[in-house]
Design a protein around this motif. Structure first.
Motif, PDB file in Angstrom:
ATOM      1  N   GLY A 154      -7.015   0.748  -3.320  1.00 25.76           N
ATOM      2  CA  GLY A 154      -7.254  -0.620  -4.029  1.00 25.76           C
ATOM      3  C   GLY A 154      -6.822  -0.472  -5.525  1.00 25.76           C
ATOM      4  N   GLU A 155      -6.228   0.484  -5.998  1.00 22.93           N
ATOM      5  CA  GLU A 155      -5.622   0.483  -7.523  1.00 22.93           C
ATOM      6  C   GLU A 155      -4.288   0.646  -7.543  1.00 22.93           C
ATOM      7  N   ALA A 156      -3.460  -0.070  -8.376  1.00 25.48           N
ATOM      8  CA  ALA A 156      -2.231   0.272  -8.718  1.00 25.48           C
ATOM      9  C   ALA A 156      -1.835   1.465  -9.246  1.00 25.48           C
ATOM     10  N   VAL A 157      -1.083   2.056  -8.545  1.00 21.74           N
ATOM     11  CA  VAL A 157      -0.810   3.636  -8.999  1.00 21.74           C
ATOM     12  C   VAL A 157       0.568   3.860  -9.436  1.00 21.74           C
ATOM     13  N   ALA A 158       1.716   2.600  -9.156  1.00 18.05           N
ATOM     14  CA  ALA A 158       3.091   2.815  -9.457  1.00 18.05           C
ATOM     15  C   ALA A 158       3.725   1.661  -9.319  1.00 18.05           C
ATOM     16  N   GLU A 159       5.024   1.481 -10.114  1.00 15.17           N
ATOM     17  CA  GLU A 159       5.840   0.162 -10.035  1.00 15.17           C
ATOM     18  C   GLU A 159       7.021   0.902  -9.712  1.00 15.17           C
ATOM     19  N   VAL A 160       7.778   0.324  -8.673  1.00 13.88           N
ATOM     20  CA  VAL A 160       9.289   0.755  -8.208  1.00 13.88           C
ATOM     21  C   VAL A 160      10.015  -0.552  -8.874  1.00 13.88           C
ATOM     22  N   ARG A 161      11.043  -0.197  -9.811  1.00 15.88           N
ATOM     23  CA  ARG A 161      11.531  -1.358 -10.331  1.00 15.88           C
ATOM     24  C   ARG A 161      13.148  -1.085 -10.328  1.00 15.88           C
ATOM     25  N   PRO A 162      14.255  -1.712 -10.366  1.00 15.54           N
ATOM     26  CA  PRO A 162      15.480  -1.493 -10.659  1.00 15.54           C
ATOM     27  C   PRO A 162      15.656  -0.816 -12.021  1.00 15.54           C
ATOM     28  N   VAL A 163      16.741   0.052 -12.011  1.00 19.70           N
ATOM     29  CA  VAL A 163      17.118   0.869 -13.214  1.00 19.70           C
ATOM     30  C   VAL A 163      17.947  -0.053 -14.057  1.00 19.70           C
ATOM     31  N   ARG A 164      17.540  -0.010 -15.522  1.00 20.11           N
ATOM     32  CA  ARG A 164      18.312  -0.784 -16.411  1.00 20.11           C
ATOM     33  C   ARG A 164      19.301  -0.136 -16.585  1.00 20.11           C
ATOM     34  N   LEU A 199      13.333   0.567  -1.162  1.00 20.96           N
ATOM     35  CA  LEU A 199      14.546   0.660  -1.889  1.00 20.96           C
ATOM     36  C   LEU A 199      15.598  -0.402  -1.927  1.00 20.96           C
ATOM     37  N   ASP A 200      15.572  -1.019  -0.683  1.00 16.96           N
ATOM     38  CA  ASP A 200      16.627  -2.130  -0.637  1.00 16.96           C
ATOM     39  C   ASP A 200      16.174  -3.403  -1.346  1.00 16.96           C
ATOM     40  N   ALA A 201      14.849  -3.422  -1.500  1.00 14.22           N
ATOM     41  CA  ALA A 201      14.198  -4.775  -2.080  1.00 14.22           C
ATOM     42  C   ALA A 201      14.501  -4.340  -3.693  1.00 14.22           C
ATOM     43  N   VAL A 202      14.261  -3.015  -4.157  1.00 11.96           N
ATOM     44  CA  VAL A 202      14.449  -2.708  -5.297  1.00 11.96           C
ATOM     45  C   VAL A 202      16.061  -3.004  -5.902  1.00 11.96           C
ATOM     46  N   ALA A 203      16.952  -2.566  -4.903  1.00 14.48           N
ATOM     47  CA  ALA A 203      18.258  -2.514  -5.200  1.00 14.48           C
ATOM     48  C   ALA A 203      18.636  -4.133  -5.540  1.00 14.48           C
ATOM     49  N   HIS A 204      18.114  -4.956  -4.791  1.00 13.17           N
ATOM     50  CA  HIS A 204      18.280  -6.353  -4.812  1.00 13.17           C
ATOM     51  C   HIS A 204      17.376  -7.225  -6.124  1.00 13.17           C
ATOM     52  N   GLY A 205      16.787  -6.282  -7.033  1.00 10.99           N
ATOM     53  CA  GLY A 205      16.176  -6.870  -8.160  1.00 10.99           C
ATOM     54  C   GLY A 205      14.659  -7.102  -8.182  1.00 10.99           C
ATOM     55  N   ASP A 206      14.122  -6.520  -6.992  1.00  8.34           N
ATOM     56  CA  ASP A 206      12.637  -6.773  -6.965  1.00  8.34           C
ATOM     57  C   ASP A 206      11.811  -5.621  -7.656  1.00  8.34           C
ATOM     58  N   THR A 207      10.918  -6.004  -8.031  1.00  7.55           N
ATOM     59  CA  THR A 207       9.785  -4.909  -8.601  1.00  7.55           C
ATOM     60  C   THR A 207       8.396  -4.615  -7.561  1.00  7.55           C
ATOM     61  N   VAL A 208       8.311  -3.655  -7.127  1.00  9.78           N
ATOM     62  CA  VAL A 208       7.319  -3.551  -6.208  1.00  9.78           C
ATOM     63  C   VAL A 208       6.104  -2.675  -6.883  1.00  9.78           C
ATOM     64  N   THR A 214       0.946  -1.210   0.176  1.00 10.60           N
ATOM     65  CA  THR A 214      -0.067  -0.028  -0.090  1.00 10.60           C
ATOM     66  C   THR A 214       1.083   1.353  -0.129  1.00 10.60           C
ATOM     67  N   ALA A 215       0.392   2.355  -0.502  1.00 15.09           N
ATOM     68  CA  ALA A 215       1.149   3.461  -0.526  1.00 15.09           C
ATOM     69  C   ALA A 215       1.540   3.836   1.039  1.00 15.09           C
ATOM     70  N   THR A 216       0.645   3.793   2.119  1.00 20.62           N
ATOM     71  CA  THR A 216       1.098   4.145   3.596  1.00 20.62           C
ATOM     72  C   THR A 216       2.114   3.022   3.802  1.00 20.62           C
ATOM     73  N   ALA A 217       2.327   1.779   3.539  1.00 21.85           N
ATOM     74  CA  ALA A 217       3.410   0.898   3.756  1.00 21.85           C
ATOM     75  C   ALA A 217       4.651   1.190   3.195  1.00 21.85           C
ATOM     76  N   ALA A 218       4.387   1.735   1.953  1.00 25.51           N
ATOM     77  CA  ALA A 218       5.763   2.024   1.080  1.00 25.51           C
ATOM     78  C   ALA A 218       6.083   3.214   1.773  1.00 25.51           C
ATOM     79  N   SER A 219       5.460   4.162   2.159  1.00 23.71           N
ATOM     80  CA  SER A 219       6.034   5.385   2.647  1.00 23.71           C
ATOM     81  C   SER A 219       6.655   5.178   4.064  1.00 23.71           C
ATOM     82  N   ARG A 220       5.998   4.322   4.991  1.00 30.78           N
ATOM     83  CA  ARG A 220       6.686   3.843   6.171  1.00 30.78           C
ATOM     84  C   ARG A 220       7.800   3.358   6.182  1.00 30.78           C
ATOM     85  N   GLY A 221       8.088   2.336   5.110  1.00 29.53           N
ATOM     86  CA  GLY A 221       9.354   1.530   4.911  1.00 29.53           C
ATOM     87  C   GLY A 221       9.931   1.685   3.627  1.00 29.53           C
TER      88      GLY A 221
END
Length: 84
Positions: free
Chosen positions: A32-42, A17-26, A5-12
């Motif tokens: 209830g609607e997907a508003v963004a994807e955070v992914r590693p830079v190509r 960023l650590d998860a994305v740095a290790h290759g995860d896409t979040v 959730t946006a709230t969980a993303a902002s709090r953590g």
């Protein structure tokens, strides 16, 4: 792929960023609607560009003629909008 959730993303955010740095896409969800994807830079490299160009098809004979024709037209009217 993780979903937060946006709230969980902002709090953590640091952990996000650590998860994305290790290759995860979040995927970030708000109301209830997907508003963004955070992914590693190509990261693009010259070696990668060389590999793509090496596998690209060559130009056909018409291409060189088209470039020559277009180049010749560039000098015909240096200021086509003058007086417009």
């Amino acid at each position: 792929m993780r979903t937060l959730t946006a709230t969980a993303a902002s709090r953590g955010f640091s952990e996000l960023l650590d998860a994305v740095a290790h290759g995860d896409t979040v995927t970030i969800i708000r109301s209830g609607e997907a508003v963004a994807e955070v992914r590693p830079v190509r990261r693009h490299t010259f070696a990668g560009l060389r590999a793509v160009l090496a596998s690209a098809p060559g130009f056909d004979g018409d291409f060189a003629a088209d470039v020559a024709s277009a180049s010749a037209r560039l000098g015909e009217d240096p200021e086509p909008w003058a007086g417009a």
